[in-house]
Design a protein around this motif. Structure first.
Motif, PDB file in Angstrom:
ATOM      1  N   HIS A 731       0.567  -0.867  -0.156  1.00 61.48           N
ATOM      2  CA  HIS A 731       0.296  -0.538  -0.064  1.00 61.48           C
ATOM      3  C   HIS A 731       1.157   1.020   0.055  1.00 61.48           C
ATOM      4  O   HIS A 731       2.259   1.009   0.428  1.00 61.48           O
ATOM      5  CB  HIS A 731      -0.851   0.405   1.487  1.00 61.48           C
ATOM      6  CG  HIS A 731      -1.832   0.933   1.155  1.00 61.48           C
ATOM      7  ND1 HIS A 731      -2.763   1.326   0.286  1.00 61.48           N
ATOM      8  CD2 HIS A 731      -1.374   2.556   1.748  1.00 61.48           C
ATOM      9  CE1 HIS A 731      -3.471   2.423   0.940  1.00 61.48           C
ATOM     10  NE2 HIS A 731      -2.762   2.980   1.359  1.00 61.48           N
ATOM     11  N   LYS A 732       0.310   2.593  -0.824  1.00 59.43           N
ATOM     12  CA  LYS A 732       1.444   3.368  -1.225  1.00 59.43           C
ATOM     13  C   LYS A 732       0.218   4.716  -0.648  1.00 59.43           C
ATOM     14  O   LYS A 732      -0.741   4.522  -1.187  1.00 59.43           O
ATOM     15  CB  LYS A 732       2.154   3.627  -2.012  1.00 59.43           C
ATOM     16  CG  LYS A 732       3.223   2.904  -2.389  1.00 59.43           C
ATOM     17  CD  LYS A 732       3.880   2.401  -3.130  1.00 59.43           C
ATOM     18  CE  LYS A 732       5.459   1.624  -3.841  1.00 59.43           C
ATOM     19  NZ  LYS A 732       5.595   2.683  -4.420  1.00 59.43           N
ATOM     20  N   TRP A 733       0.273   5.721   0.123  1.00 60.02           N
ATOM     21  CA  TRP A 733      -0.380   6.407  -0.014  1.00 60.02           C
ATOM     22  C   TRP A 733      -0.857   7.974  -0.540  1.00 60.02           C
ATOM     23  O   TRP A 733       0.140   8.287  -1.615  1.00 60.02           O
ATOM     24  CB  TRP A 733      -0.166   7.876   1.884  1.00 60.02           C
ATOM     25  CG  TRP A 733      -1.536   8.092   2.152  1.00 60.02           C
ATOM     26  CD1 TRP A 733      -2.051   9.588   1.346  1.00 60.02           C
ATOM     27  CD2 TRP A 733      -1.802   8.269   3.107  1.00 60.02           C
ATOM     28  NE1 TRP A 733      -2.629   9.666   1.992  1.00 60.02           N
ATOM     29  CE2 TRP A 733      -3.184   8.641   3.460  1.00 60.02           C
ATOM     30  CE3 TRP A 733      -2.133   6.629   4.110  1.00 60.02           C
ATOM     31  CZ2 TRP A 733      -3.960   9.394   4.033  1.00 60.02           C
ATOM     32  CZ3 TRP A 733      -3.242   6.419   5.019  1.00 60.02           C
ATOM     33  CH2 TRP A 733      -4.284   7.841   4.555  1.00 60.02           C
ATOM     34  N   ASN A 734      -1.597   8.274  -1.211  1.00 58.75           N
ATOM     35  CA  ASN A 734      -1.678   9.010  -2.589  1.00 58.75           C
ATOM     36  C   ASN A 734      -1.035   9.878  -2.486  1.00 58.75           C
ATOM     37  O   ASN A 734      -1.321  10.564  -1.805  1.00 58.75           O
ATOM     38  CB  ASN A 734      -3.239   9.532  -2.007  1.00 58.75           C
ATOM     39  CG  ASN A 734      -3.314   9.861  -3.827  1.00 58.75           C
ATOM     40  OD1 ASN A 734      -2.784  10.286  -5.061  1.00 58.75           O
ATOM     41  ND2 ASN A 734      -4.801  10.606  -4.270  1.00 58.75           N
ATOM     42  N   THR A 918     -11.174   7.751   4.502  1.00 60.77           N
ATOM     43  CA  THR A 918     -12.678   6.516   4.557  1.00 60.77           C
ATOM     44  C   THR A 918     -13.205   6.734   2.972  1.00 60.77           C
ATOM     45  O   THR A 918     -13.811   5.867   2.735  1.00 60.77           O
ATOM     46  CB  THR A 918     -13.433   6.764   5.459  1.00 60.77           C
ATOM     47  OG1 THR A 918     -13.674   8.851   5.448  1.00 60.77           O
ATOM     48  CG2 THR A 918     -13.035   6.900   6.962  1.00 60.77           C
ATOM     49  N   ASN A 919     -12.486   7.280   2.331  1.00 59.31           N
ATOM     50  CA  ASN A 919     -13.038   7.519   1.015  1.00 59.31           C
ATOM     51  C   ASN A 919     -12.282   6.989  -0.271  1.00 59.31           C
ATOM     52  O   ASN A 919     -12.581   6.571  -1.451  1.00 59.31           O
ATOM     53  CB  ASN A 919     -13.355   9.203   0.506  1.00 59.31           C
ATOM     54  CG  ASN A 919     -14.138  10.064   0.535  1.00 59.31           C
ATOM     55  OD1 ASN A 919     -15.048   9.626   1.644  1.00 59.31           O
ATOM     56  ND2 ASN A 919     -14.493  10.911   0.964  1.00 59.31           N
ATOM     57  N   THR A 920     -11.160   6.999   0.755  1.00 58.53           N
ATOM     58  CA  THR A 920      -9.719   5.873  -0.524  1.00 58.53           C
ATOM     59  C   THR A 920      -9.342   5.181  -0.024  1.00 58.53           C
ATOM     60  O   THR A 920      -8.828   4.104  -0.331  1.00 58.53           O
ATOM     61  CB  THR A 920      -8.621   7.824  -1.689  1.00 58.53           C
ATOM     62  OG1 THR A 920      -7.673   8.075  -0.327  1.00 58.53           O
ATOM     63  CG2 THR A 920      -9.772   8.291  -1.989  1.00 58.53           C
ATOM     64  N   GLU A 921      -8.417   5.670   1.431  1.00 54.54           N
ATOM     65  CA  GLU A 921      -7.275   4.583   1.809  1.00 54.54           C
ATOM     66  C   GLU A 921      -7.739   3.367   2.172  1.00 54.54           C
ATOM     67  O   GLU A 921      -7.435   2.652   1.395  1.00 54.54           O
ATOM     68  CB  GLU A 921      -6.349   5.692   2.847  1.00 54.54           C
ATOM     69  CG  GLU A 921      -5.714   7.061   2.354  1.00 54.54           C
ATOM     70  CD  GLU A 921      -5.236   7.055   0.811  1.00 54.54           C
ATOM     71  OE1 GLU A 921      -4.731   5.705   0.468  1.00 54.54           O
ATOM     72  OE2 GLU A 921      -5.151   7.416   0.052  1.00 54.54           O
ATOM     73  N   LYS A 927      -8.492  -3.637  -1.604  1.00 54.48           N
ATOM     74  CA  LYS A 927      -8.255  -4.430  -2.833  1.00 54.48           C
ATOM     75  C   LYS A 927      -7.115  -4.148  -3.168  1.00 54.48           C
ATOM     76  O   LYS A 927      -6.509  -5.416  -3.328  1.00 54.48           O
ATOM     77  CB  LYS A 927      -8.046  -2.765  -4.195  1.00 54.48           C
ATOM     78  CG  LYS A 927      -7.433  -3.471  -5.271  1.00 54.48           C
ATOM     79  CD  LYS A 927      -7.432  -2.168  -6.574  1.00 54.48           C
ATOM     80  CE  LYS A 927      -6.958  -2.407  -7.752  1.00 54.48           C
ATOM     81  NZ  LYS A 927      -7.010  -1.403  -8.393  1.00 54.48           N
ATOM     82  N   ASN A 928      -5.895  -4.451  -2.404  1.00 51.99           N
ATOM     83  CA  ASN A 928      -4.450  -4.263  -1.840  1.00 51.99           C
ATOM     84  C   ASN A 928      -4.642  -5.912  -1.252  1.00 51.99           C
ATOM     85  O   ASN A 928      -3.999  -7.309  -1.815  1.00 51.99           O
ATOM     86  CB  ASN A 928      -3.495  -3.532  -0.602  1.00 51.99           C
ATOM     87  CG  ASN A 928      -3.432  -2.495  -1.969  1.00 51.99           C
ATOM     88  OD1 ASN A 928      -2.870  -2.095  -2.746  1.00 51.99           O
ATOM     89  ND2 ASN A 928      -2.568  -1.662  -1.063  1.00 51.99           N
ATOM     90  N   VAL A 929      -5.517  -5.964   0.328  1.00 52.81           N
ATOM     91  CA  VAL A 929      -5.541  -7.797   0.652  1.00 52.81           C
ATOM     92  C   VAL A 929      -5.941  -8.320  -0.438  1.00 52.81           C
ATOM     93  O   VAL A 929      -6.059  -9.811  -0.167  1.00 52.81           O
ATOM     94  CB  VAL A 929      -6.193  -6.975   1.850  1.00 52.81           C
ATOM     95  CG1 VAL A 929      -7.123  -8.424   2.634  1.00 52.81           C
ATOM     96  CG2 VAL A 929      -6.113  -5.896   2.895  1.00 52.81           C
ATOM     97  N   LYS A 930      -6.967  -7.965  -1.416  1.00 48.33           N
ATOM     98  CA  LYS A 930      -8.057  -8.880  -2.354  1.00 48.33           C
ATOM     99  C   LYS A 930      -6.653  -9.872  -3.216  1.00 48.33           C
ATOM    100  O   LYS A 930      -6.888 -10.956  -3.617  1.00 48.33           O
ATOM    101  CB  LYS A 930      -8.825  -8.670  -2.850  1.00 48.33           C
ATOM    102  CG  LYS A 930     -10.047  -8.035  -1.893  1.00 48.33           C
ATOM    103  CD  LYS A 930     -11.328  -6.813  -2.965  1.00 48.33           C
ATOM    104  CE  LYS A 930     -12.285  -6.846  -2.094  1.00 48.33           C
ATOM    105  NZ  LYS A 930     -13.547  -7.023  -2.788  1.00 48.33           N
ATOM    106  N   GLU A 931      -5.730  -8.848  -3.404  1.00 50.05           N
ATOM    107  CA  GLU A 931      -4.164  -9.022  -4.244  1.00 50.05           C
ATOM    108  C   GLU A 931      -4.036  -9.810  -3.691  1.00 50.05           C
ATOM    109  O   GLU A 931      -3.240 -10.667  -4.462  1.00 50.05           O
ATOM    110  CB  GLU A 931      -4.049  -8.202  -5.119  1.00 50.05           C
ATOM    111  CG  GLU A 931      -5.121  -6.782  -6.110  1.00 50.05           C
ATOM    112  CD  GLU A 931      -3.912  -5.585  -6.096  1.00 50.05           C
ATOM    113  OE1 GLU A 931      -2.782  -5.635  -5.994  1.00 50.05           O
ATOM    114  OE2 GLU A 931      -4.880  -5.031  -7.015  1.00 50.05           O
TER     115      GLU A 931
END
Length: 979
Positions: A731-734, A918-921, A927-931
């Motif tokens: 994971h990488k922050w925006n 709450t909106n993006t991260e 999504k990363n967990v699913k991958e």
């Protein structure tokens, strides 16, 4: 009544003629009479069931010569009385006999014509068997040259013209019928009898001529054979035998080719296909699936894999791969000149199919074996898989590569190609390569139901073979070994004594015994040769080889086609004999495993590793979804608290403390503005993003590791921890979050206006808490520096170290200095340091200037924080003066305004970070967990590493044993249906 008597008399006369016409003794059945005799309608024959109809028509209608104009008979009037009956009965009898003559001759003409026509029809109906004349011995055709049976048979049929001569003219016939007692009638009867006798003599002469011709031929043939020497006779018989075998082989090849094309067409018609053929096609696939499951099964509880398969072993470069390719009818394996190419076992399942294709067990891609591009890609893929299986520091691997090859005409069987046995470890190989190859080969050959296909290079000396000793150890009686001698063309060319090849084929040069011996040719040594070219070369070689001409080898012992047929028959025979015993063994294993599970885990379901992973996956996804259900208030509280813990040191040490050293409020505010601007531009946004990311990780970890009460299963802990670490790592922050956050923070810090008393009190409270927390930390630091005070020394029996004693003396000296000047600046001057050092030396304490500075830093900080707390208490009632901008008041509370600005910036930053979370991260993290879970699901080694324990292994064994038993039962049922 007289018509009945007339028919009986005629039949008796006919029977008497038949008895004397054939010239043989005794009576003959109707089926053995001459065609002329068989054409007569016999009413009293014992085998004839049909009855002759009553004679109600004139005699003229029984003649086949209906085209001739017959005259009506003029019968004399019958006179009643005794005297006419007594005087004229011989005339009536003669007249009836003459009528019988017409019956016999007319029937002979019709029967002869019908027999000839029937013979011609039968001759046209017989198919052209000229291609199969080699099946009939040559003696039959030589006899046919002397006796033309067909011509003789036709010549014996009486022509219609000859019968007309016997019958005479119509007028004469009618006259004789009306005047049977005349002299002309007697002469005519004598002539007729002479003609019949002459006809019988001609028949006998033809029979005698046939007997003499056969006797002459047999006599001349015997004389000719007696002249031929024994050696020439043997050579001639061998030539005839070889010629017959080659003809049979060519016909067999043509029929197999036609059968292959027909089978291909049948298999292409899915809806119109033959059910039995589909059953045979799926049978080998079912058996291959059982072997695939067994290859992954860890044999425990005394359960071993004893199902048959064909194990191909041989010395390196002996031609194992080439033999397999000839059986599979495609160049599917990687090749190299003298280099070890087979680095791991390759299981090849051959089965029928409409198209010649190959595919791996774990892949859906089909390689078209009729295209050179797909063949090259298949060979490259096999080589990559072999290198992938081989671990670092090794040369070969025991892991099996499973490959299915389908095509029309392929023999159904399962073969395993093993690495070639070597005698010496060369450079570039692992030191244990030889022992590893031996262990892999023994592991496959020790199966009592495995068929060992032993490949021996015929172009090298038999004494140099290694594999024969290994095979003789595994199968000393040769009950399941098939010996194959390759490169026979080179052996025949190089070996001086051809009998040596025969000794190799018969197994006389080796200690091993075999079920069968075969000799094959695998090409001319050119890797670019096609399978068709190799097959043509092989057949051409054996047609001209002395090994077949001299009977050293039999026809069924040569060519890879005969080898594949023999191996397939042996394979299926072994399967039928052993598969039911193996099924019973797995039933017993299943019972033991189920009993153990019931005793150890009576309340748990039997979940294998894949099912456990799916359960853990669902739990992890539910926990990730729980992050989106965290309340905004909770997010902002933990973000604000975490951010202040991260920046509090910088605010007090680098902003508040330097600003407090100024002399007036204007300088204080200017210093604060400058420090805040620098901090916002360089550090604050980055620190805020780091705090938010760490907060997200902490919340995610809390949900992942939080016990779920009785439903918590600790078997998932390692998997959850691995998923958490890998997801956080990915994971990488925006990147745009810092820029927007910098602007928001800068605007928040520029606002100095406090609108109401509540905000002022909140700022006072925030400042007091921050200073007290910092003072507490400072007190702890000083305590660690100077050691325990006198109370702890007396109560807890603790003592100070020498260094702590020095720090304590220095602290006391610095506190005296601060009491003299409470408004002392934050830094010591050099002369002050010298004064403190000399004062300590006068008391016998040697100190270093750096120690004085470190001690001063903590002492002054404590002094400053206490002063700031006192000032904070004074400012509790200073909101009124703040609204008047501290005019006409000695109280200045600019530090309260500073902490209010910091507090407001923390609240706005926490709100902004909460919205980003709450909106993006959170969604990106989900999504990363699913991958990560998808990647782990495809990695079997990862699942084995993360899901461990006796419970998991027992469930895995139980699942595999059940799967094997079910597949074996289905296979056995299909096998019985095929029978």
């Amino acid at each position: 009544m007289w018509r009945v008597r007339q028919a009986a008399v005629a039949c008796e006369v006919c029977q008497s003629l038949v008895k004397h016409s054939s010239g043989t003794k005794g009576s003959l059945p109707l089926q053995k009479l001459h065609l002329v005799s068989r054409s007569i309608y016999h009413t009293h024959h014992p085998t004839l069931k049909l009855q002759r109809p009553q004679l109600r028509m004139s005699l003229q209608q029984f003649s086949s010569l209906t085209s001739l104009p017959l005259r009506k008979l003029k019968l004399s009037p019958v006179k009643y009385g005794y005297q006419p009956h007594r005087n004229f009965w011989p005339a009536r009898l003669a007249a009836r006999l003459l009528k019988l003559r017409y019956l016999i001759l007319g029937s002979a003409v019709g029967g002869g014509y019908t027999a000839k026509k029937t013979f011609d029809q039968w001759k046209d109906m017989i198919p052209d068997l000229s291609d199969y004349k080699w099946i009939v011995p040559d003696i039959v055709w030589e006899i046919d040259e002397y006796i033309d049976l067909g011509h003789k048979l036709v010549s014996e049929v009486i022509e219609a013209s000859d019968l007309l001569l016997l019958l005479g003219s119509p007028g004469e016939t009618a006259f004789r019928a009306t005047d049977p007692g005349s002299e002309s009638d007697k002469r005519y009867r004598k002539g007729l009898l002479g003609e019949l006798i002459l006809l019988q003599q001609q028949i006998q002469e033809h029979e005698e001529e046939a007997r003499r011709a056969a006797g002459q031929y047999s006599t001349s043939y015997a004389q000719q054979k007696r002249k031929v020497s024994d050696k020439e006779k043997i050579d001639q018989l061998q030539e005839e035998l070889l010629h017959t075998q080659l003809k049979y082989q060519r016909i067999l090849e043509r029929l197999e080719k036609e059968n292959k094309e027909l089978r291909k067409l049948v298999l292409q018609k899915d809806d119109k296909g033959i059910h039995h053929r589909k059953l045979k096609k799926s049978l080998i696939d079912m058996y291959s699936e059982v072997l695939d499951v067994l290859s992954d099964y860890d044999a425990s509880y005394n359960t071993q894999d004893h199902l048959p398969r064909v194990v191909v072993v041989g010395d390196q470069s002996a031609g194992k791969t080439s033999v397999l390719e000839m059986i599979a009818q495609a160049r599917i394996f990687p090749r190299g000149s003298g280099e070890m190419m087979t680095r791991s076992p390759v299981k090849v399942t051959l089965s029928e199919g409409p198209h010649h294709v190959a595919l791996f067990k774990d892949s859906s891609r089909e390689f078209d074996l009729t295209k050179e591009e797909d063949l090259a890609a298949l060979r490259h893929e096999i080589e990559l898989r072999m290198r992938k299986n081989v671990k670092e520091g090794c040369t070969v691997s025991p892991e099996t590569i499973s490959l299915n090859v389908k095509g029309p005409g392929l023999q159904r069987m399962v073969l395993v190609d093993l690495p070639g046995v070597i005698n010496t470890v060369t450079s570039g190989m692992a030191p244990d390569t030889k022992e590893t190859i031996f262990s892999i080969s023994k592991a496959y050959m020790q199966n009592p139901n495995a068929i060992i296909l032993c490949i021996q290079d015929g172009s090298v000396d038999a004494e140099r073979s290694i594999v024969t000793d290994l095979v003789s150890q595994m199968d000393p009686h040769g009950r399941r070994t098939i010996f194959v001698l390759t490169k026979v063309d080179l052996a025949e060319k190089n070996v001086t004594s051809p009998s040596r090849i025969q000794q190799i084929i018969e197994g006389k040069l080796f200690p091993m015994k075999a079920l069968g011996y075969f000799a094959v040719v695998t090409g001319k040594g050119n890797s670019s040769e096609s399978i068709e070219a190799i097959r043509d070369y092989e057949e051409e070689f054996f047609q001209n080889s002395k090994l077949l001409k001299t009977s050293m080898l039999k026809a069924h012992q040569v060519t890879t086609r005969n080898l594949s047929l023999a191996v397939s028959d042996c394979f299926w025979k072994m399967v039928r004999e052993s598969v039911e015993q193996q099924a019973d063994s797995f039933k017993a294993t299943r019972f033991n495993l189920e009993t153990e599970w019931k005793n150890n885990y009576p309340r748990l379901r039997e979940l294998d590793r894949n099912e456990l992973f799916e359960k853990a996956k669902n739990e992890i996804l539910d926990e990730v979804i729980s992050l989106s259900q965290v309340t905004p208030k909770h997010w902002e509280e933990i973000l604000q608290q975490s951010l202040w813990e991260r920046v509090s040191t910088h605010v007090i040490e680098n902003i508040y403390l330097p600003a407090a050293q100024t002399m007036n409020s204007g300088t204080f505010n200017t210093t604060v503005d400058i420090k805040l601007k620098q901090w916002t531009d360089k550090q604050l946004p980055n620190k805020a993003v780091e705090v938010a990311w760490e907060t997200l990780q902490e919340e995610f970890s809390r949900f992942m590791t939080e016990p779920k009460g009785k439903e918590h299963d600790d078997i998932f802990d390692k998997l959850k921890e691995a998923v958490k670490e890998e997801s956080i790592k990915r994971h990488k922050w925006n990147d745009f979050a810092e820029d927007s956050l910098r602007v928001i923070q800068h605007n928040a810090l520029e606002d100095r206006s406090i609108s109401d008393k509540q905000q002022w009190d909140a700022a006072i409270y925030f400042m007091e808490e921050a200073l007290q927390a910092r003072l507490k930390d400072t007190e702890n630091a000083i305590e660690n520096m100077v050691g325990p005070d006198w109370k702890k020394r007396w109560l807890y029996w603790k003592n100070r170290t020498q260094e702590q004693c020095v720090h304590n003396e220095t602290k006391n000296e610095l506190e005296k200095m601060l009491k003299c000047n409470e408004e002392h600046p934050a830094y010591l001057a050099s002369d002050e340091i010298t004064t403190v050092r000399k004062n300590l030396e006068s008391r016998g304490v040697e100190v270093d200037p750096s120690l004085i500075k470190d001690t001063w830093h903590q002492v002054y900080r404590r002094h400053f924080l206490k002063t700031a707390l006192n000032h904070c208490n004074l400012c509790r009632r200073g909101f009124y003066y703040y609204q008047r901008h501290f005019v006409d008041s000695e109280l200045e509370c600019n530090d309260v305004v500073l902490f209010w600005r910091i507090q407001r910036m923390l609240a706005i930053t926490a709100n902004t970070l909460r919205q980003q979370l709450t909106n993006t991260e959170v969604r990106r993290l989900e999504k990363n967990v699913k991958e990560v879970l998808e990647d782990f699901a495809e990695d079997s080694e990862k699942k084995v590493k993360l899901l461990t324990g006796k419970r998991v292994q027992l469930a895995e064994d139980l699942k595999k044993v059940r799967e094997i038993q079910e597949k074996l039962d289905a296979f056995i049922e299909a096998l019985h249906q095929e029978k």
